[in-house]
Design an enzyme around this catalytic site. Sequence first.
Site, PDB file in Angstrom:
ATOM      1  N   ASP A 166       2.433  68.106  18.157  1.00 15.05           N
ATOM      2  CA  ASP A 166       2.561  66.677  17.836  1.00 15.05           C
ATOM      3  C   ASP A 166       4.033  66.357  17.584  1.00 15.05           C
ATOM      4  OD1 ASP A 166       0.615  64.264  16.411  1.00 15.05           O
ATOM      5  OD2 ASP A 166       2.748  64.315  15.881  1.00 15.05           O
ATOM      6  N   ASN A 174      10.279  55.204  18.633  1.00 12.15           N
ATOM      7  CA  ASN A 174       9.974  53.939  19.315  1.00 12.15           C
ATOM      8  C   ASN A 174      10.626  52.760  18.594  1.00 12.15           C
ATOM      9  OD1 ASN A 174       8.367  54.718  21.503  1.00 12.15           O
ATOM     10  ND2 ASN A 174       6.531  54.857  20.240  1.00 12.15           N
ATOM     11  N   ASP A 183       8.914  56.697  25.912  1.00 10.51           N
ATOM     12  CA  ASP A 183       8.236  57.181  27.129  1.00 10.51           C
ATOM     13  C   ASP A 183       9.038  58.309  27.789  1.00 10.51           C
ATOM     14  OD1 ASP A 183       6.228  55.387  26.754  1.00 10.51           O
ATOM     15  OD2 ASP A 183       6.785  54.041  28.401  1.00 10.51           O
ATOM     16  N   GLU A 209       0.951  61.015  21.310  1.00  9.36           N
ATOM     17  CA  GLU A 209       2.102  61.943  21.326  1.00  9.36           C
ATOM     18  C   GLU A 209       1.662  63.340  20.922  1.00  9.36           C
ATOM     19  OE1 GLU A 209       0.975  61.299  18.071  1.00  9.36           O
ATOM     20  OE2 GLU A 209       2.972  61.724  17.263  1.00  9.36           O
TER      21      GLU A 209
HETATM   22  P1  GH3 Z   1       4.133  62.299  12.439  1.00  6.16           P
HETATM   23  O1  GH3 Z   1       5.376  63.112  12.324  1.00  6.16           O
HETATM   24  O2  GH3 Z   1       3.379  62.303  11.138  1.00  6.16           O
HETATM   25  O3  GH3 Z   1       3.290  62.700  13.577  1.00  6.16           O
HETATM   26  O4  GH3 Z   1       4.614  60.793  12.631  1.00  6.16           O
HETATM   27  P2  GH3 Z   1       4.519  59.937  13.949  1.00  6.16           P
HETATM   28  O5  GH3 Z   1       5.377  58.728  13.769  1.00  6.16           O
HETATM   29  O6  GH3 Z   1       4.811  60.772  15.119  1.00  6.16           O
HETATM   30  O7  GH3 Z   1       2.983  59.593  13.979  1.00  6.16           O
HETATM   31  P3  GH3 Z   1       2.246  58.215  14.100  1.00  6.16           P
HETATM   32  O8  GH3 Z   1       0.808  58.583  14.340  1.00  6.16           O
HETATM   33  O9  GH3 Z   1       2.529  57.346  12.913  1.00  6.16           O
HETATM   34  O10 GH3 Z   1       2.840  57.511  15.369  1.00  6.16           O
HETATM   35  C1  GH3 Z   1       2.608  57.955  16.654  1.00  6.16           C
HETATM   36  C2  GH3 Z   1       3.349  57.040  17.569  1.00  6.16           C
HETATM   37  O11 GH3 Z   1       3.251  57.489  18.914  1.00  6.16           O
HETATM   38  C3  GH3 Z   1       2.812  55.621  17.538  1.00  6.16           C
HETATM   39  C4  GH3 Z   1       2.644  55.270  18.981  1.00  6.16           C
HETATM   40  O12 GH3 Z   1       3.185  54.011  19.289  1.00  6.16           O
HETATM   41  C5  GH3 Z   1       3.417  56.341  19.707  1.00  6.16           C
HETATM   42  N1  GH3 Z   1       2.905  56.554  21.059  1.00  6.16           N
HETATM   43  C6  GH3 Z   1       1.701  57.007  21.435  1.00  6.16           C
HETATM   44  N2  GH3 Z   1       1.592  57.034  22.786  1.00  6.16           N
HETATM   45  C7  GH3 Z   1       2.792  56.597  23.270  1.00  6.16           C
HETATM   46  C8  GH3 Z   1       3.300  56.392  24.583  1.00  6.16           C
HETATM   47  O13 GH3 Z   1       2.638  56.632  25.606  1.00  6.16           O
HETATM   48  N3  GH3 Z   1       4.577  55.936  24.706  1.00  6.16           N
HETATM   49  C9  GH3 Z   1       5.342  55.658  23.596  1.00  6.16           C
HETATM   50  N4  GH3 Z   1       6.579  55.227  23.786  1.00  6.16           N
HETATM   51  N5  GH3 Z   1       4.873  55.809  22.356  1.00  6.16           N
HETATM   52  C10 GH3 Z   1       3.620  56.281  22.174  1.00  6.16           C
HETATM   53 MG    MG Z   2       3.518  62.438  15.571  1.00  8.95          MG
HETATM   54 MG    MG Z   3      -0.093  62.194  16.273  1.00 11.28          MG
END
Ligand code: GH3
Ligand code: MG
Ligand code: MG
Length: 308
Positions: A166, A174, A183, A209
Amino acid sequence: MAVLDQGVAQPGPARRSSARHDAQHARHDAARRDRRTEATVPRQHPGRLVDPPTGRVEDEDAESLVELYESVASLLASRGEWRQAYEHLRYALEVATADKTLPPHVPQQFRVEVARLRREHAEAREQSMRDALTDSYNRRYLDQRLLEVVEQHGDHPDGLGVALVDLDWFKSVNDTFGHHVGDRVLQQVVGLLQIGLPDGGFCARYGGEEFVLMLPGVDDAAATAVAEAARARIEQYPWATIVLGLRVTVSIGVAHQPAAGGAPPNPEQQLRSADGLLYTAKQSGRNAVAYRVGGEVRLSGAPVRRPR
Ligand code: GH3
Ligand code: MG
Ligand code: MG
């Protein structure tokens, strides 16, 4: 030809197939030669005309059967029902081959079309197993492969490793640099995760992610080493070449199950276990790998504090 010209993504009225066209031309020529109309050209009845869905032997005109099978194949292909489309096209080929009034190149053209349909089916299938953004395997592929991995590698003495990866603080990537940078990060991370996987191993996007590394046929130390190498590779990648100030790390939970002497591997259970270990890696400060040695949880890596 109609089936492939339409393809999956181009619904619309079926164009006349070149094989059918050629067949009709051939009949017209024969008719002209025989000074008869096309309708009265005698046709040898094909030996075996079977309706694929019912298995019923039809007493139909060969050409109209070829047309019927072909147009049904076209419709099925446009709906992505490749196996059935292929079956109907094969029947069209069978009928065209059996009808000796058709010139030999007509069944040959059908044969080429059947081969093309088979190839396009394989390509469409492969595509449906890929994640559109990162081109890594997707969740559907993972679900299908879990069972196969147990079948193929379940009795490997070293067992099976499953790592759940992760990205750390990815929401903040982002928020700070924009979704398009996020991305690009995901695409690059997949490239880095795919390095050094064991034979039969693969990387799949688990969602958002998160990624899964399936590591069949490796012992627990080797599974942890693969995960730790991936973590370090991602930490050390020159992310600032994408955008100044960008830094990316991942946390990983690794669950390993030995096969020797024990129950067959249970990858779903291992995924749950890897998820628990991933939580431990996050709690430790992130940029870390959590794994078990005996009953004890251990950590490797370089846990960091939240940036910014
Ligand atoms: P942690 O270290 O606890 O995992 O924090 P985090 O910020 O990585 O976790 P969180 O679950 O709060 O956020 C995950 C983010 O991943 C939010 C979402 O917008 C982003 N995300 C998921 N899929 C994609 C994608 O396909 N493209 C982009 N740019 N962002 C994505
Ligand atoms: Mg994460
Ligand atoms: Mg996650």
